[in-house]
Design an enzyme around this catalytic site. Structure first.
Site, PDB file in Angstrom:
ATOM      1  N   ASP A 167       2.715   1.961   4.913  1.00 19.72           N
ATOM      2  CA  ASP A 167       1.388   2.053   5.276  1.00 19.72           C
ATOM      3  C   ASP A 167       0.822   3.446   5.052  1.00 19.72           C
ATOM      4  O   ASP A 167       1.449   4.349   5.446  1.00 19.72           O
ATOM      5  CB  ASP A 167       1.311   1.654   7.047  1.00 19.72           C
ATOM      6  CG  ASP A 167      -0.438   1.415   7.229  1.00 19.72           C
ATOM      7  OD1 ASP A 167      -1.168   2.425   6.994  1.00 19.72           O
ATOM      8  OD2 ASP A 167      -0.557   0.547   7.696  1.00 19.72           O
ATOM      9  N   ASP A 201      -9.358  -2.515   1.248  1.00 17.26           N
ATOM     10  CA  ASP A 201      -9.868  -3.604   2.509  1.00 17.26           C
ATOM     11  C   ASP A 201     -11.002  -2.897   3.295  1.00 17.26           C
ATOM     12  O   ASP A 201     -10.848  -1.837   3.545  1.00 17.26           O
ATOM     13  CB  ASP A 201      -8.831  -3.869   3.310  1.00 17.26           C
ATOM     14  CG  ASP A 201      -7.800  -4.632   2.811  1.00 17.26           C
ATOM     15  OD1 ASP A 201      -7.715  -5.612   2.112  1.00 17.26           O
ATOM     16  OD2 ASP A 201      -6.610  -4.235   3.117  1.00 17.26           O
TER      17      ASP A 201
HETATM   18  N1  SAH Z   1      -5.947  -2.276  -5.917  1.00 16.71           N
HETATM   19  C1  SAH Z   1      -5.702  -3.651  -6.301  1.00 16.71           C
HETATM   20  C2  SAH Z   1      -5.532  -4.505  -4.748  1.00 16.71           C
HETATM   21  C3  SAH Z   1      -6.930  -4.235  -3.761  1.00 16.71           C
HETATM   22  S1  SAH Z   1      -6.389  -5.355  -2.319  1.00 16.71           S
HETATM   23  C4  SAH Z   1      -6.777  -4.182  -6.881  1.00 16.71           C
HETATM   24  O1  SAH Z   1      -7.976  -3.410  -6.950  1.00 16.71           O
HETATM   25  O2  SAH Z   1      -6.891  -5.339  -7.398  1.00 16.71           O
HETATM   26  C5  SAH Z   1      -6.270  -4.194  -1.170  1.00 16.71           C
HETATM   27  C6  SAH Z   1      -4.958  -3.608  -1.260  1.00 16.71           C
HETATM   28  O3  SAH Z   1      -4.624  -2.404  -0.480  1.00 16.71           O
HETATM   29  C7  SAH Z   1      -3.729  -4.667  -0.504  1.00 16.71           C
HETATM   30  O4  SAH Z   1      -2.737  -5.113  -1.554  1.00 16.71           O
HETATM   31  C8  SAH Z   1      -3.293  -4.288   0.704  1.00 16.71           C
HETATM   32  O5  SAH Z   1      -2.304  -4.639   1.009  1.00 16.71           O
HETATM   33  C9  SAH Z   1      -3.504  -2.553   0.483  1.00 16.71           C
HETATM   34  N2  SAH Z   1      -3.407  -2.010   1.669  1.00 16.71           N
HETATM   35  C10 SAH Z   1      -4.590  -1.970   2.526  1.00 16.71           C
HETATM   36  N3  SAH Z   1      -4.389  -0.994   3.508  1.00 16.71           N
HETATM   37  C11 SAH Z   1      -3.326  -0.442   3.016  1.00 16.71           C
HETATM   38  C12 SAH Z   1      -2.786   0.680   3.838  1.00 16.71           C
HETATM   39  N4  SAH Z   1      -3.187   1.116   5.120  1.00 16.71           N
HETATM   40  N5  SAH Z   1      -1.559   1.281   3.432  1.00 16.71           N
HETATM   41  C13 SAH Z   1      -1.148   0.697   2.054  1.00 16.71           C
HETATM   42  N6  SAH Z   1      -1.704  -0.203   1.357  1.00 16.71           N
HETATM   43  C14 SAH Z   1      -2.735  -0.737   2.047  1.00 16.71           C
END
Ligand code: SAH
Length: 205
Positions: free
Chosen positions: A87, A109
């Site tokens: 994370d 997200d």
């Molecule tokens: N960057 C990719 C995926 C977008 S979805 C694209 O543009 O297609 C967002 C991704 O961020 C997801 O895979 C989710 O698991 C990850 N994510 C969200 N919050 C996070 C956090 N705090 N630490 C690590 N990864 C995170």
């Protein structure tokens, strides 16, 4: 069923375990670009191919997703990408003794509900972490289709001392968009094919 899937993911990650050794890559002293939430890795692969003299680190908290990115990097035989499965709130623990020159937040997200807003990757708590791991002149480059999350991010960056440039609610129709330079993420490909505009900004530390 779940157990089975998880076991399979762990096995697949083991096959790509070399790509978790980011300390090894950093021995070459090249500058480091970071992506948080790399998803299935299209962006990091595209960037690493285009910029072979930059080290890339991709962070993602979901193993089932990052394993796909790791397998892509392995099949492309890219030597300048490594992964951290964590994370982002724990990033400070990893980045000791080196700093990041550029940070990418692609389609993070949005966490729509107000009580969840501290989870947004542009919430003040995360911006504090970024300040500690970024070089003084580093850029954060953000893309999202979620306008409300984007506008929140503009306010959050500004309130926390970042300087903003190239802010747009429609990257593809902005005058600083260069289709030859823009590397599309998985989400971006979908949204662009549906004619959904992409918000974009550059934030300076
Ligand atoms: N960057 C990719 C995926 C977008 S979805 C694209 O543009 O297609 C967002 C991704 O961020 C997801 O895979 C989710 O698991 C990850 N994510 C969200 N919050 C996070 C956090 N705090 N630490 C690590 N990864 C995170």
């Amino acid at each position: 069923m779940r157990m089975h899937k998880k076991k399979n993911t762990d096995k697949r990650i083991l096959v790509c375990a070399d790509y978790l050794n980011w300390e090894d890559m950093l021995k070459n002293d090249k500058i480091v670009y970071l992506e948080i939430g790399c998803g299935k890795g299209d962006f990091i692969c595209g960037m690493a191919q285009r910029f072979p003299d930059i080290n890339f680190i991709a962070v993602e908290k979901i193993s089932d997703v990052i394993v796909i990115a790791m397998e892509k990097v392995k099949s492309l035989n890219l030597s300048n990408v490594r992964f951290i499965i964590t994370d982002a709130k724990k990033l400070e623990d990893y980045f000791v003794g080196f700093k990041i020159s550029q940070l990418y937040l692609n389609f993070s997200d949005p966490w729509h509900k107000r009580y969840q807003q501290n989870n947004r990757l542009t919430a003040p708590g995360f911006l504090e972490i970024y300040k500690k791991i970024l070089k003084p002149d580093a850029k954060i480059i953000m893309k999202t289709d979620k306008k409300e999350f984007f506008d929140y991010s503009v306010r959050s960056f500004t309130a926390n001392g970042f300087r903003l440039e190239n802010i747009t609610h429609d990257l593809y129709n902005s005058n600083f968009f260069n289709p030859d330079e823009n590397i599309q993420t998985e989400y971006e490909k979908t949204f662009v094919s549906q004619n959904i505009p992409i918000c974009y900004l550059v934030a300076y530390n």
